[in-house]
Design an enzyme around this catalytic site. Structure first.
Site, short mmCIF file in Angstrom:
data_model
loop_
_atom_site.label_atom_id
_atom_site.label_comp_id
_atom_site.label_asym_id
_atom_site.label_seq_id
_atom_site.Cartn_x
_atom_site.Cartn_y
_atom_site.Cartn_z
CD GLU A 280 -1.46 -2.16 1.62
OE1 GLU A 280 -0.49 -2.30 1.99
OE2 GLU A 280 -2.49 -3.49 1.31
CG HIS B 53 -10.54 -8.41 5.84
ND1 HIS B 53 -10.34 -9.33 5.13
CD2 HIS B 53 -9.09 -7.66 5.00
CE1 HIS B 53 -9.26 -9.72 4.59
NE2 HIS B 53 -8.49 -8.57 4.63
#
Length: 368
Positions: free
Chosen positions: A123, A173
């Protein structure tokens, strides 16, 4: 792969939410005989795309539209962005084949792998590359315009990321990290509640010169379905929308939580309580004037979000409204939020700010 980026430069997961994995508060629509898809279509049709001008509110109508879900609306927006501006790019984890949630399906085939391409599972590298084309979100992207004296920007950097409860995501998540980014001057934070809003807001984010973090409610990707205009359109940033008008209490939320709050408002109405529901849409910079006007009318405020209550963006809303409306408040500001714990997998029903929790808070605030 859960981070994707759309960017303009100045120079040369299939995540299916089944009926058994929805957040518990949404398993039962107001009408027991009504399916969830019909429920979201009905709520979607009640929401009107509008923008303000000096003469009041102007409503936009469109000649053609189709019934789509949220991820398809986002896909349409990305197609329009890439087609209308040759400087636009999409890159991130797994985006070339459609992404984990299928939001980028067909983009690489239509616009080529030089404009839609995968990146390594890093990321920091994705965001750093985005800024280089157009250091990281907080230290570089947010400060790019400021430190250049407004001579440069990040080239229309929009960072898309799924967020929130999905029914089975657990402590990684199902997180809602919007408050982290709201604390950073220089970036905008936007969260849509439905497909129509997602498409119009995403196009506005992509074309905004400021860096934007665009959070997409994960469990709405396929569950939320409504009529969405097929053509290019934009919705204004930093303008909240009054989804439901009322006189007794103001409710403020964003993203997937709006449908839960809508259910609570419907149940409260059966007890004679008139609720005004506001979708903030843009968290930074947020529309204080709309919320303030509503609270001055109702005298009460309830804020709800999935993120933990301590340090959540609801605290900022609460503090600002107390400063602006102290003498008009009839009760303390209520916050119905997630718990101060990592998002639990098995105990998600206890963590979530459900319809019943919101309904209890509405009644206690009105009867304070």
């Amino acid at each position: 792969g859960e981070i994707e980026i759309e960017i303009e430069i100045e120079a040369p997961e299939s995540g299916f939410v089944s009926k058994n994995t929805r957040p518990p508060s949404l398993l039962h629509p107001p009408n027991p005989k009504e399916g969830m898809a019909s429920f979201f279509r009905r709520i979607g049709r009640r929401i009107v795309i509008s923008c303000r001008n000096s003469n009041g509110v102007t409503t936009h109508s469109y000649s053609t539209s189709s019934t789509v879900n949220l991820f398809t609306a986002i896909n349409q927006a990305l197609h329009i962005a890439l087609d209308s501006d040759p400087r636009a790019y999409v890159f991130g984890e797994d985006v070339s084949f459609g992404g984990v949630f299928r939001c980028t399906m067909g983009l690489a085939d239509k616009f080529g792998k030089h404009r839609v391409f995968n990146t390594p599972l890093c990321e920091q590298g994705i965001v750093g590359f985005g800024i280089g084309l157009a250091a990281m979100i907080v230290n570089e992207a947010a400060k790019f315009r400021y430190r250049s004296g407004n001579q440069f920007n990040c080239g229309g950097l929009t960072i898309r990321a799924p967020y929130g409860a999905v029914g089975h995501g657990g402590h990684y998540h199902s997180q809602s990290p919007e408050a982290f980014f709201c604390h950073v001057p220089g970036i905008k934070v936007v969260i849509p509640r439905c497909p129509k809003q997602a498409k119009g807001l995403l196009l506005s984010c992509i074309r905004d010169p400021n860096p934007v973090v665009f959070f997409e409610p994960k469990w709405l990707y396929r569950l939320a379905v409504e009529e969405v205009p097929e053509q290019d359109y934009m919705l204004p940033l930093s303008e909240a929308e009054v989804v439901r008008e009322g006189t007794d209490i103001t409710l403020v939320g964003w993203g997937a939580q709006l449908s839960v709050m809508e259910e609570a408002c419907t149940d409260a109405e059966q007890d004679g309580i008139s609720c005004e529901l506001i979708d903030l849409r843009t968290l930074i910079p947020w529309d204080k004037e709309t919320v303030e006007a509503s609270v001055k009318k109702t005298g009460r405020l309830l804020v709800s979000h999935e993120a933990p209550i301590t340090g959540g963006f609801g605290a900022e809303i609460s503090a600002s409204i107390v400063e602006r409306c102290f003498l008009r408040l009839e009760a303390p500001v209520a916050r119905i939020c997630g718990l101060d714990t990592p998002f639990p997998l098995v105990y998600e029903p206890f963590y979530m700010p459900t319809k019943n929790k919101i309904l209890d808070a509405i009644k206690s605030t009105v009867n304070y």
